[in-house]
Motif scaffolding. Sequence first.
Motif, PDB file in Angstrom:
ATOM      1  N   ILE A   1       0.755  -1.199  -0.061  1.00  0.00           N
ATOM      2  CA  ILE A   1      -0.099   0.070  -0.025  1.00  0.00           C
ATOM      3  C   ILE A   1       0.806   1.313   0.112  1.00  0.00           C
ATOM      4  O   ILE A   1       1.403   1.655   1.105  1.00  0.00           O
ATOM      5  CB  ILE A   1      -0.962  -0.120   1.217  1.00  0.00           C
ATOM      6  CG1 ILE A   1      -1.656  -1.175   1.286  1.00  0.00           C
ATOM      7  CG2 ILE A   1      -1.782   1.250   1.034  1.00  0.00           C
ATOM      8  CD1 ILE A   1      -2.504  -1.486  -0.001  1.00  0.00           C
ATOM      9  N   SER A   2       1.195   1.660  -1.191  1.00  0.00           N
ATOM     10  CA  SER A   2       2.134   2.689  -1.392  1.00  0.00           C
ATOM     11  C   SER A   2       1.716   3.605  -2.497  1.00  0.00           C
ATOM     12  O   SER A   2       1.130   3.267  -3.257  1.00  0.00           O
ATOM     13  CB  SER A   2       3.489   2.183  -1.778  1.00  0.00           C
ATOM     14  OG  SER A   2       4.368   2.750  -2.338  1.00  0.00           O
TER      15      SER A   2
ATOM     16  N   PRO B   1      -2.797  -4.174   4.598  1.00  0.00           N
ATOM     17  CA  PRO B   1      -1.425  -3.567   4.720  1.00  0.00           C
ATOM     18  C   PRO B   1      -0.708  -4.452   5.666  1.00  0.00           C
ATOM     19  O   PRO B   1      -0.908  -4.288   6.846  1.00  0.00           O
ATOM     20  CB  PRO B   1      -1.930  -2.322   4.973  1.00  0.00           C
ATOM     21  CG  PRO B   1      -3.111  -1.841   4.587  1.00  0.00           C
ATOM     22  CD  PRO B   1      -4.008  -3.314   4.803  1.00  0.00           C
TER      23      PRO B   1
ATOM     24  N   ARG C   1       4.693  -0.367   6.277  1.00  0.00           N
ATOM     25  CA  ARG C   1       4.875   0.873   5.429  1.00  0.00           C
ATOM     26  C   ARG C   1       6.530   0.484   4.520  1.00  0.00           C
ATOM     27  O   ARG C   1       7.351  -0.161   5.147  1.00  0.00           O
ATOM     28  CB  ARG C   1       4.890   2.062   6.303  1.00  0.00           C
ATOM     29  CG  ARG C   1       3.563   2.619   6.326  1.00  0.00           C
ATOM     30  CD  ARG C   1       3.584   3.894   7.409  1.00  0.00           C
ATOM     31  NE  ARG C   1       2.241   4.217   7.741  1.00  0.00           N
ATOM     32  CZ  ARG C   1       1.957   5.174   8.534  1.00  0.00           C
ATOM     33  NH1 ARG C   1       2.958   5.922   8.915  1.00  0.00           N
ATOM     34  NH2 ARG C   1       0.739   5.414   8.646  1.00  0.00           N
TER      35      ARG C   1
ATOM     36  N   ALA D   1       6.691  -3.150   3.796  1.00  0.00           N
ATOM     37  CA  ALA D   1       5.687  -3.660   2.920  1.00  0.00           C
ATOM     38  C   ALA D   1       6.205  -4.375   1.767  1.00  0.00           C
ATOM     39  O   ALA D   1       5.662  -5.308   1.265  1.00  0.00           O
ATOM     40  CB  ALA D   1       4.688  -2.569   2.760  1.00  0.00           C
TER      41      ALA D   1
ATOM     42  N   GLU E   1      -2.062   3.583   4.106  1.00  0.00           N
ATOM     43  CA  GLU E   1      -2.314   2.520   4.839  1.00  0.00           C
ATOM     44  C   GLU E   1      -3.435   2.524   5.796  1.00  0.00           C
ATOM     45  O   GLU E   1      -4.133   1.437   5.970  1.00  0.00           O
ATOM     46  CB  GLU E   1      -1.034   2.347   5.578  1.00  0.00           C
ATOM     47  CG  GLU E   1      -1.102   1.079   6.227  1.00  0.00           C
ATOM     48  CD  GLU E   1       0.070   0.936   7.350  1.00  0.00           C
ATOM     49  OE1 GLU E   1       0.449  -0.297   7.657  1.00  0.00           O
ATOM     50  OE2 GLU E   1       0.590   1.820   7.896  1.00  0.00           O
ATOM     51  N   GLU E   2      -3.536   3.606   6.603  1.00  0.00           N
ATOM     52  CA  GLU E   2      -4.695   3.682   7.415  1.00  0.00           C
ATOM     53  C   GLU E   2      -6.094   3.606   6.658  1.00  0.00           C
ATOM     54  O   GLU E   2      -6.965   2.943   7.311  1.00  0.00           O
ATOM     55  CB  GLU E   2      -4.650   4.991   8.145  1.00  0.00           C
ATOM     56  CG  GLU E   2      -5.564   4.977   9.408  1.00  0.00           C
ATOM     57  CD  GLU E   2      -5.404   6.353  10.106  1.00  0.00           C
ATOM     58  OE1 GLU E   2      -5.845   7.412   9.402  1.00  0.00           O
ATOM     59  OE2 GLU E   2      -5.031   6.378  11.123  1.00  0.00           O
TER      60      GLU E   2
ATOM     61  N   LEU F   1      -6.584  -0.087   5.807  1.00  0.00           N
ATOM     62  CA  LEU F   1      -6.879  -1.104   6.799  1.00  0.00           C
ATOM     63  C   LEU F   1      -8.386  -0.858   7.584  1.00  0.00           C
ATOM     64  O   LEU F   1      -8.685  -1.681   8.132  1.00  0.00           O
ATOM     65  CB  LEU F   1      -5.416  -0.918   7.751  1.00  0.00           C
ATOM     66  CG  LEU F   1      -5.414  -1.747   8.928  1.00  0.00           C
ATOM     67  CD1 LEU F   1      -5.052  -3.308   8.338  1.00  0.00           C
ATOM     68  CD2 LEU F   1      -4.251  -1.360   9.884  1.00  0.00           C
TER      69      LEU F   1
END
Length: 419
Positions: A193-194, A243, A246, A250, A395-396, A399
């Motif tokens: 997740i980038s 995710p 980070r 990741a 990411e948040e 998620l």
Amino acid sequence: MRITRRQILGGAAGSLAVSGCKRSSRDAQGRVRVPLWYSLGGRNREVLLEIVRRFHASQDEVRVEPVYQGDYFESLAKLRTAIAAKAAPALSHVVAEVLPYLARAGTLESLDGFEGMRELPLVRPLAQAGAFRGGDARPLYGIPLNRSTPLMYCNGELFAKAKLAPPSTWAELVETARVLTKKGERWGYEVPISWWFWVAMVGQAGGRVFDEEGRPTLGAEAGVRALRFWQDLVHREQVMRPPPGRDYDAWNVVNQDFLAGRAAFVWTSTAYIRYLEDNAKFPVVAAPLPRDVRASVPTGGTFFVIVAHAPDDEKAGAARFLRFFCETDQAYLLSTRTGYLPVTTPAVERMHAEGFFAKHPNDAVAQVQLASVDPWPWEPLLFRIERDVVDPRLEEAVLLDRDPAVVLRDARAAAERPG
């Protein structure tokens, strides 16, 4: 620990204790010393150091002195601090998205004044001219080093057993991931997740993160659609791993899940072609990223830059090394050994002529996908928005399944604030 854009660009990392003492530009034999800061590890480092050795064998007037400085973002934080202290190396490499910021700040030497730099036979989508919108209208600040795009990798054994072809659209991606997901054992699909992959999806959905006037739209509805697609795959379809972390954590998890058979197909970088092929116990089949309304990928990796305040003889020596680096033998070596994309057209031609692409079809796929490159905007805010605004929210949002329209509305507000 995540390094923020403020640490990277602020020049305030006092713990680095960079000395402002004047260095000697020549060694005991009178050769020009060119400090080179780099951020490559493993095989990539070995190849870079081999090119430095070749350069030294070709002449005896310039000595390049490579020093490893950590990952891309650690190195950039150190470089910014060293620039502020007037103690930076003559030569370094930086992530592509930071190039417009460093250029506007006046920290980079224009390469136009060095013989032959504008005439280098660079692959346009990977060079400043094509990797940035209007990049060829700017002074030349960067020469491509390790350049990449996102790529899809499939477990050839699983796809063959299921009689499936790599998905070519988002709809096919969902169907393929459903078939290949095995609850509690294997995810159908996985991706870090980038920002990089989200930008690819924004382009595929028909948007861009900046408009033509340089305003950060974050893709508008296309950005929302891209984020919601990930959320649906994780929460409603349950065919994509949530995710796992980070930054490089990741990326490492995705690679290891793919190699261990815990993910049937993944998105990661073209840079990992050789690593995945060498370590997988199954056939690795690369394919272009699936499209939504169109095909689109950003470029990634780094550019060599020369620091403006370095001594003139060091800058001239650095330019000499860059010309050598772009000779066909070196560009060929870097790409065939690592998986990074060849950065010069003569290197591409040699790879075709010598049958490299025929023997390595995954590399050939990466070449074909260059036709789908969507250039970055030449925007000084680009890197701040990536590191401080968008990446921390992705990411948040995935998620916790947060409303993507609200997430990106807040991100746009943050992007428009001075910082």
